[in-house]
Design an enzyme around this catalytic site. Structure first.
Site, PDB file in Angstrom:
ATOM      1  N   HIS A  49       0.810  -1.249  -0.024  1.00 25.99           N
ATOM      2  CA  HIS A  49      -0.064  -0.041  -0.008  1.00 25.99           C
ATOM      3  C   HIS A  49       0.843   1.275  -0.052  1.00 25.99           C
ATOM      4  O   HIS A  49       2.068   1.109   0.137  1.00 25.99           O
ATOM      5  CB  HIS A  49      -0.703   0.073   1.202  1.00 25.99           C
ATOM      6  CG  HIS A  49      -0.237  -0.163   2.365  1.00 25.99           C
ATOM      7  ND1 HIS A  49      -0.120  -1.087   3.004  1.00 25.99           N
ATOM      8  CD2 HIS A  49       0.466   0.926   3.085  1.00 25.99           C
ATOM      9  CE1 HIS A  49       0.470  -0.852   4.482  1.00 25.99           C
ATOM     10  NE2 HIS A  49       0.892   0.223   4.316  1.00 25.99           N
TER      11      HIS A  49
HETATM   12  C1  T46 Z   1       3.057   0.778   6.808  1.00 28.66           C
HETATM   13  C2  T46 Z   1       3.775  -0.532   7.143  1.00 28.66           C
HETATM   14  C3  T46 Z   1       5.375  -0.250   7.127  1.00 28.66           C
HETATM   15  C4  T46 Z   1      -4.025  -0.263  13.706  1.00 28.66           C
HETATM   16  O1  T46 Z   1      -4.860  -0.684  14.262  1.00 28.66           O
HETATM   17  N1  T46 Z   1      -3.246   0.639  14.034  1.00 28.66           N
HETATM   18  C5  T46 Z   1      -1.937   1.000  13.562  1.00 28.66           C
HETATM   19  O2  T46 Z   1      -1.204   1.939  13.836  1.00 28.66           O
HETATM   20  C6  T46 Z   1      -1.497   0.095  12.372  1.00 28.66           C
HETATM   21  C7  T46 Z   1      -0.124   0.436  11.924  1.00 28.66           C
HETATM   22  C8  T46 Z   1      -2.408  -0.900  12.143  1.00 28.66           C
HETATM   23  N2  T46 Z   1      -3.448  -1.252  12.667  1.00 28.66           N
HETATM   24  C9  T46 Z   1      -4.216  -2.429  12.590  1.00 28.66           C
HETATM   25  C10 T46 Z   1      -4.954  -2.503  10.975  1.00 28.66           C
HETATM   26  C11 T46 Z   1      -4.961  -4.223  10.459  1.00 28.66           C
HETATM   27  O3  T46 Z   1      -6.140  -4.504  11.108  1.00 28.66           O
HETATM   28  O4  T46 Z   1      -3.417  -3.530  12.420  1.00 28.66           O
HETATM   29  C12 T46 Z   1      -3.633  -4.695  11.336  1.00 28.66           C
HETATM   30  C13 T46 Z   1      -2.585  -4.860  10.443  1.00 28.66           C
HETATM   31  O5  T46 Z   1      -2.064  -3.754   9.594  1.00 28.66           O
HETATM   32  P1  T46 Z   1      -1.616  -3.541   8.206  1.00 28.66           P
HETATM   33  O6  T46 Z   1      -2.294  -4.695   7.529  1.00 28.66           O
HETATM   34  O7  T46 Z   1      -1.727  -2.278   7.657  1.00 28.66           O
HETATM   35  O8  T46 Z   1       0.003  -3.906   8.351  1.00 28.66           O
HETATM   36  P2  T46 Z   1       1.123  -3.878   7.454  1.00 28.66           P
HETATM   37  O9  T46 Z   1       2.182  -4.725   8.107  1.00 28.66           O
HETATM   38  O10 T46 Z   1       0.651  -4.528   5.971  1.00 28.66           O
HETATM   39  O11 T46 Z   1       1.675  -2.503   7.198  1.00 28.66           O
HETATM   40  C14 T46 Z   1       1.904  -1.589   8.236  1.00 28.66           C
HETATM   41  C15 T46 Z   1       1.292  -0.474   8.351  1.00 28.66           C
HETATM   42  O12 T46 Z   1      -0.111  -0.333   8.519  1.00 28.66           O
HETATM   43  C16 T46 Z   1       1.679   0.777   7.236  1.00 28.66           C
HETATM   44  O13 T46 Z   1       1.373   1.935   7.436  1.00 28.66           O
HETATM   45  O14 T46 Z   1       3.456   1.336   6.226  1.00 28.66           O
HETATM   46  O15 T46 Z   1       3.510  -1.389   8.058  1.00 28.66           O
END
Ligand code: T46
Length: 142
Positions: A49
């Protein structure tokens, strides 16, 4: 591309090492949020993303992972494998994190609070947005 490696100063003595980072100093923004990613399973690709309005610094505190960054025109890959190495990622950059070692702890310092609406999760939409931004930039500068 709005990407750079930030090398942190390690303060060490015979007891071990310590790194301190502060907002608007080693980290080039106000830090509103800290999160960390660990226990990532084998062959998983995280991220996939971009963010409309968010800067971040990624630091691998333990183990290692790779990060692909893509501004829609160029791609670069970084290996994060040292706690004194931060990867700054500006906004409108597509990112993918992969090759996580079992022990990897990836800490992220973020310039904004969590906002699901800030995410661009569709790659075609991302490419469309950066192409539009580039057209606007070209028009303004010609
Ligand atoms: C990024 C990369 C490096 C939250 O509730 N609060 C938060 O601050 C974050 C970051 C995530 N979440 C929840 C949303 C999803 O249900 O945690 C779950 C996993 O998040 P996500 O699928 O977005 O995780 P990654 O590892 O794909 O991405 C993350 C960050 O979201 C993103 O901003 O740049 O790490």
């Amino acid at each position: 591309m709005d990407i750079r490696i930030i090398k942190f100063n390690t303060m060490g003595d015979k007891r071990g090492a310590l790194i301190a980072v502060e907002e608007n100093s080693q980290i080039p923004f106000n830090i509103k949020r800290v999160y960390y990613i660990f226990d990532t399973k084998k062959n998983v690709i995280r991220g996939k993303h971009a963010h409309r309005n968010l800067s971040q610094v990624l630091v691998c505190l333990n183990g290692s992972c790779r990060v692909l960054v893509n501004d829609g025109f160029n791609k670069e890959e970084y290996l994060l494998d040292q706690p004194d190495k931060g990867l700054y990622i500006g906004n409108n950059i597509w990112r993918e994190m992969y090759n996580f070692t079992d022990s990897c702890i990836l800490m992220v310092l973020a310039s904004e609070f969590y906002n699901p609406d800030d995410y661009i999760r569709d790659y075609e939409q991302f490419l469309h947005m950066v192409a539009q931004n580039n057209d606007i930039y070209t028009t303004l500068n010609n």
